[in-house]
Design an enzyme around this catalytic site. Sequence first.
Site, mmCIF file in Angstrom:
data_model
loop_
_atom_site.group_PDB
_atom_site.id
_atom_site.type_symbol
_atom_site.label_atom_id
_atom_site.label_comp_id
_atom_site.label_asym_id
_atom_site.label_seq_id
_atom_site.Cartn_x
_atom_site.Cartn_y
_atom_site.Cartn_z
ATOM 1 N N HIS A 207 0.795 -1.224 0.000
ATOM 2 C CA HIS A 207 0.000 0.000 0.000
ATOM 3 C C HIS A 207 0.833 1.281 0.000
ATOM 4 O O HIS A 207 0.287 2.370 -0.046
ATOM 5 C CB HIS A 207 -0.952 0.021 1.203
ATOM 6 C CG HIS A 207 -0.243 0.232 2.497
ATOM 7 N ND1 HIS A 207 0.393 -0.767 3.173
ATOM 8 C CD2 HIS A 207 -0.050 1.363 3.232
ATOM 9 C CE1 HIS A 207 0.942 -0.285 4.268
ATOM 10 N NE2 HIS A 207 0.693 1.005 4.337
HETATM 11 C C1 UD1 Z 1 -2.147 5.075 6.026
HETATM 12 C C2 UD1 Z 1 -0.845 5.585 6.660
HETATM 13 C C3 UD1 Z 1 0.232 4.534 6.519
HETATM 14 C C4 UD1 Z 1 -0.225 3.201 7.061
HETATM 15 C C5 UD1 Z 1 -1.516 2.821 6.375
HETATM 16 C C6 UD1 Z 1 -2.069 1.517 6.857
HETATM 17 C C7 UD1 Z 1 -0.440 7.998 6.585
HETATM 18 C C8 UD1 Z 1 0.354 9.055 5.946
HETATM 19 N N1 UD1 Z 1 -0.376 6.796 6.002
HETATM 20 O O1 UD1 Z 1 -1.913 4.931 4.635
HETATM 21 O O2 UD1 Z 1 1.381 4.944 7.236
HETATM 22 O O3 UD1 Z 1 0.769 2.236 6.815
HETATM 23 O O4 UD1 Z 1 -2.494 3.848 6.614
HETATM 24 O O5 UD1 Z 1 -3.166 1.120 6.090
HETATM 25 O O6 UD1 Z 1 -1.080 8.245 7.582
HETATM 26 N N2 UD1 Z 1 -9.269 4.327 1.904
HETATM 27 C C9 UD1 Z 1 -10.504 3.731 1.836
HETATM 28 N N3 UD1 Z 1 -11.051 3.297 3.007
HETATM 29 C C10 UD1 Z 1 -10.444 3.438 4.203
HETATM 30 C C11 UD1 Z 1 -9.188 4.066 4.254
HETATM 31 C C12 UD1 Z 1 -8.607 4.508 3.097
HETATM 32 O O7 UD1 Z 1 -11.088 3.571 0.765
HETATM 33 O O8 UD1 Z 1 -10.999 3.015 5.230
HETATM 34 C C13 UD1 Z 1 -8.630 4.762 0.643
HETATM 35 C C14 UD1 Z 1 -8.968 6.185 0.280
HETATM 36 O O9 UD1 Z 1 -9.078 6.256 -1.096
HETATM 37 C C15 UD1 Z 1 -7.754 6.958 0.707
HETATM 38 C C16 UD1 Z 1 -6.646 5.938 0.489
HETATM 39 O O10 UD1 Z 1 -7.234 4.684 0.782
HETATM 40 O O11 UD1 Z 1 -7.569 8.104 -0.036
HETATM 41 C C17 UD1 Z 1 -5.459 6.154 1.365
HETATM 42 O O12 UD1 Z 1 -5.858 6.277 2.743
HETATM 43 P P1 UD1 Z 1 -4.941 7.151 3.739
HETATM 44 O O13 UD1 Z 1 -5.482 7.084 5.102
HETATM 45 O O14 UD1 Z 1 -4.700 8.505 3.142
HETATM 46 O O15 UD1 Z 1 -3.532 6.439 3.662
HETATM 47 P P2 UD1 Z 1 -3.127 4.893 3.615
HETATM 48 O O16 UD1 Z 1 -2.558 4.606 2.282
HETATM 49 O O17 UD1 Z 1 -4.224 4.013 4.121
#
Ligand code: UD1
Length: 367
Positions: A207
């Site tokens: 991810h």
């Molecule tokens: C975040 C953390 C990362 C951690 C990871 C674990 C930061 C900078 N990054 O990354 O360190 O390793 O979580 O998973 O805080 N999304 C969904 N549903 C959800 C959550 C996310 O669809 O419940 C999608 C959304 O499109 C979102 C993308 O995933 O834009 C990324 O989510 P985000 O929380 O920005 O970062 P992660 O890549 O999950």
Amino acid sequence: MHIIHIVGARPNFMKAAPVMRAINDMKGIEQTLIHTGQHYDANMSDIFFSQLGMKRPDINLGTGSGSHAFQTGQIMIKLEKIFSELKPDMVFVYGDVNSTLSASLVCAKQHIKLAHVEAGLRSFDRTMPEEINRIVTDSLADVLFTPSQDGNENLIREGVSPGKIHMVGNVMIDTLIRLLPEAKLLWPQESGKYQIQRKGYVMVTLHRPSNVDDPDMLGRIIYALNNISRKIPVLFPVHPRTRKRIAGIPGIRISDTIKLIEPIGYIEFLVLQSEASSVITDSGGIQEETTFLGVPCLTVRENTERPVTVTSGTNILIGRDMEKLESEVDNIITGNVRKGSIPQLWDGFSGKRIAETICLSLNNFLE
Ligand code: UD1
């Protein structure tokens, strides 16, 4: 004394659970759990609270996704108001996600004591958003709980006063040790569901933006996984970020021998990684869990903030070299497996050490 714990994203939940449990055992400390809502899908968030036996969040900020500035800013705005009303004596933050950073900044501005669990880890790669979050959080924290000696060394080098640093071991391993017996009971069900044999499949999780937000890199990883899956079945629970990115690559072909599944719960993932031949990942926590379980881990990153998993554990850094990834999987299939050892204090009692430190130092912290 009133402590607020901040969680927001998937890897936070298994770290906060043992700390809250241990502080609860100490009696006399009020604890409030705030979920920022950074992760919000049921299988990225809700499932963990029930599986970890954690209390439901007292407050959910419902922040959701967005750019780094948007997400960090939204969480700060909401926490500023809540901290002003609740006036906690101390706030606990976990790991290195954006929610951790936001809460740390608000605490610093409101002069609230800040404890950071999993302090001191450094990848020395400032292109990683998490590295920025780690550096800022550690520079603001009043109490820093490190999982390993390298964490202490990094903090001392950055000028953190030694009196603030407490090496307590790895809280994530507390949760693993507690739930592994329960997870093992799921093997018949999980192996049947995915038609896999003990040590006869590879688990994959990816991810990191550096892997999945770069279409060329993601394409090369999928190409390598396709090749690997012709030799050994591949089970790949796909993070929502990664699913979106894969869907955005026109004409990408994923072999039928790769089982792409939705993100799974903590207990299911635990049994599946514990019985895998190897795990291919870019996660931080999984590098640690595989080291504890003695399962070979191939990390698709050029660096790690968890060097102890490479020096003592079962972790091998693959970088961006997909030929190396394939050849390391071949090595493991032929039985060439590094045993590794479990780092000091990764023993299931890290939460307890944190609770004891807080209780012993209560008066100092509240001065
Ligand atoms: C975040 C953390 C990362 C951690 C990871 C674990 C930061 C900078 N990054 O990354 O360190 O390793 O979580 O998973 O805080 N999304 C969904 N549903 C959800 C959550 C996310 O669809 O419940 C999608 C959304 O499109 C979102 C993308 O995933 O834009 C990324 O989510 P985000 O929380 O920005 O970062 P992660 O890549 O999950």
